[in-house]
Write an enzyme that holds these catalytic residues in place. Sequence first.
Site, PDB file in Angstrom:
ATOM      1  N   ARG A   1      67.214   2.608  51.735  1.00 27.30           N
ATOM      2  CA  ARG A   1      66.786   4.152  51.710  1.00 27.30           C
ATOM      3  C   ARG A   1      65.347   4.154  52.491  1.00 27.30           C
ATOM      4  NH1 ARG A   1      62.791   6.983  49.575  1.00 27.30           N
ATOM      5  NH2 ARG A   1      62.155   5.134  48.159  1.00 27.30           N
ATOM      6  N   ALA A   2      65.308   5.440  53.240  1.00 28.26           N
ATOM      7  CA  ALA A   2      63.985   5.690  53.834  1.00 28.26           C
ATOM      8  C   ALA A   2      63.424   6.841  53.472  1.00 28.26           C
ATOM      9  CB  ALA A   2      63.929   5.434  55.231  1.00 28.26           C
ATOM     10  N   SER A   3      62.363   7.296  53.378  1.00 26.49           N
ATOM     11  CA  SER A   3      62.147   8.598  52.854  1.00 26.49           C
ATOM     12  C   SER A   3      62.236   9.738  53.910  1.00 26.49           C
ATOM     13  CB  SER A   3      60.555   8.640  52.365  1.00 26.49           C
ATOM     14  OG  SER A   3      60.237   7.628  51.397  1.00 26.49           O
ATOM     15  N   THR A   4      62.164   9.650  55.178  1.00 26.03           N
ATOM     16  CA  THR A   4      62.303  10.464  56.216  1.00 26.03           C
ATOM     17  C   THR A   4      63.419  10.198  57.200  1.00 26.03           C
ATOM     18  OG1 THR A   4      60.507   9.711  57.520  1.00 26.03           O
ATOM     19  CG2 THR A   4      59.833  10.925  55.851  1.00 26.03           C
TER      20      THR A   4
ATOM     21  N   GLN B   1      62.365   7.544  59.635  1.00 26.21           N
ATOM     22  CA  GLN B   1      62.225   6.042  59.270  1.00 26.21           C
ATOM     23  C   GLN B   1      63.626   5.441  59.447  1.00 26.21           C
ATOM     24  OE1 GLN B   1      59.634   7.211  55.649  1.00 26.21           O
ATOM     25  NE2 GLN B   1      59.407   5.109  55.958  1.00 26.21           N
TER      26      GLN B   1
END
Length: 207
Positions: free
Chosen positions: A11-14, A17
């Site tokens: 997972r990445a926040s944006t 990314q």
Amino acid sequence: MSNFRTYAYLRASTKEQDATRAKEALLRFSNEHDLVISAFFAENESGAKLQRPELFRLLEIAQKGDVVLVEQIDRISRLKDDDWSSLKAIIKTKGLRIVSLDLPTSHQFAAVKDKFTERMLSAINDLMLDMLAAIARKDYEDRRRRQQEGIAKAKSEGRYRGRPLDLELQEKIEGMLLDKKSYDYIQHILGCSRSTISKVSKRLKSE
């Protein structure tokens, strides 16, 4: 031959990314611990949000005894207490085992075979999971608070020239800097100035 499957969650926040950044680290870990990753689930969503499509697709597919492999606990949770309790209840009800590279006590889940050892490890790991989830949430809240305080201070000193999207932009820049992206890359992807990136970088270093 193990009778469980291993699913990797990334997972990445944006969206700027790279959610698959940790893929190589998870593959190395799985090779070192004789695990075979059956599938990767990757998405760009905030860890502070409970409803994440790929995470819940993984949870739906996984069966009792299966391993959910992550790089860090904050890939699964930066959630509020009640949301974390809900997610943890789903994981426990399904009988899944969380193995995280940043949680050494969880590594033994990759090889445990007897029920007694599994129950002992589970009790220890649950405590550690709760602690790391709480730390991840605090880190998230502290970062948001510092951003708000920085803007409030800039406004009081007449230095603030921000627009409503500045907080979101700063968060994206911060995430990409933490992901070791270059100024040129960030500027190209976000279309912001180098001075804006530099300000965020200086704030990160001062923290």
